[in-house]
Motif scaffolding. Structure first.
Motif, PDB file in Angstrom:
ATOM      1  N   ALA A  61       0.840  -1.191   0.000  1.00 50.07           N
ATOM      2  CA  ALA A  61       0.000   0.000   0.000  1.00 50.07           C
ATOM      3  C   ALA A  61       0.874   1.238   0.000  1.00 50.07           C
ATOM      4  CB  ALA A  61      -0.914   0.005   1.219  1.00 50.07           C
ATOM      5  N   TRP A  90       0.342   4.868   0.647  1.00 50.86           N
ATOM      6  CA  TRP A  90      -0.759   5.542   1.309  1.00 50.86           C
ATOM      7  C   TRP A  90      -0.403   6.966   1.683  1.00 50.86           C
ATOM      8  CZ3 TRP A  90      -2.342   4.917   7.019  1.00 50.86           C
ATOM      9  CH2 TRP A  90      -3.662   5.361   7.218  1.00 50.86           C
ATOM     10  N   LYS A 141      -6.897   2.712   3.360  1.00 50.06           N
ATOM     11  CA  LYS A 141      -6.909   2.274   4.769  1.00 50.06           C
ATOM     12  C   LYS A 141      -7.740   1.010   4.926  1.00 50.06           C
ATOM     13  CE  LYS A 141      -6.436   2.625   9.298  1.00 50.06           C
ATOM     14  NZ  LYS A 141      -6.404   1.270   9.805  1.00 50.06           N
ATOM     15  N   ILE A 143      -5.746  -1.874   3.721  1.00 43.96           N
ATOM     16  CA  ILE A 143      -4.739  -2.212   4.735  1.00 43.96           C
ATOM     17  C   ILE A 143      -5.377  -3.057   5.835  1.00 43.96           C
ATOM     18  CG2 ILE A 143      -3.298  -1.232   6.573  1.00 43.96           C
ATOM     19  CD1 ILE A 143      -2.821   1.183   4.600  1.00 43.96           C
ATOM     20  N   ILE A 183       3.169  -1.287   4.184  1.00 45.97           N
ATOM     21  CA  ILE A 183       2.620   0.050   4.002  1.00 45.97           C
ATOM     22  C   ILE A 183       3.774   1.039   3.842  1.00 45.97           C
ATOM     23  CG2 ILE A 183       1.180   1.867   5.019  1.00 45.97           C
ATOM     24  CD1 ILE A 183       0.061  -0.491   6.836  1.00 45.97           C
TER      25      ILE A 183
END
Length: 128
Positions: free
Chosen positions: A101, A103, A111, A114, A123
């Motif tokens: 991810a 982000w 989110k 995740i 992440i």
């Protein structure tokens, strides 16, 4: 059996350079990549994989009641998922072995991905 990596991220992100070491490692390991068809991270990742001549990629898109069409596919194979982007994301999370991810710290959809993939996702926070 080839492992599947879902790459997802925020639409607001315009630069994925922080994620390139991880993406390059995914290609070195010859994993299958699945990614959505949105702008931002989805499109940038597809473009990077295409420039890298990495072909083991599928693009997931929402069918929106059978009328949806894939966007931002850069010529890769597509997989239509019944429903909305949420349904598309749920389907991607359910088939992946790993996730990456990228982000911005704000994107609710990223989110949720995740949270859905829990311990099998890496992440990389970009911005903010």
């Amino acid at each position: 059996m080839t492992k599947i990596v879902m790459i997802s991220g925020s639409r607001s992100i315009k630069d994925i350079s922080a994620g390139l070491p991880s993406i390059n490692r995914i290609m070195e390991l010859k994993f299958s990549v699945i990614v959505g068809d949105a702008g931002g991270v989805d499109k940038l990742v597809q473009e990077y994989l295409r420039r890298s001549n990495y072909l083991n990629v599928k693009i997931y898109f929402a069918l929106w009641g059978e009328t949806g069409k894939p966007r931002n596919t850069t010529g890769y194979e597509t997989v239509g998922i019944a429903g909305s982007y949420v349904n598309r994301d749920i389907a991607m999370c359910s088939v992946c072995d790993y996730g990456l991810a990228l982000w911005d710290g704000n994107s609710r959809g990223t989110k949720e991905n995740i949270d859905r993939t829990q311990s099998k996702i890496k992440i990389i926070r970009i911005g903010n």
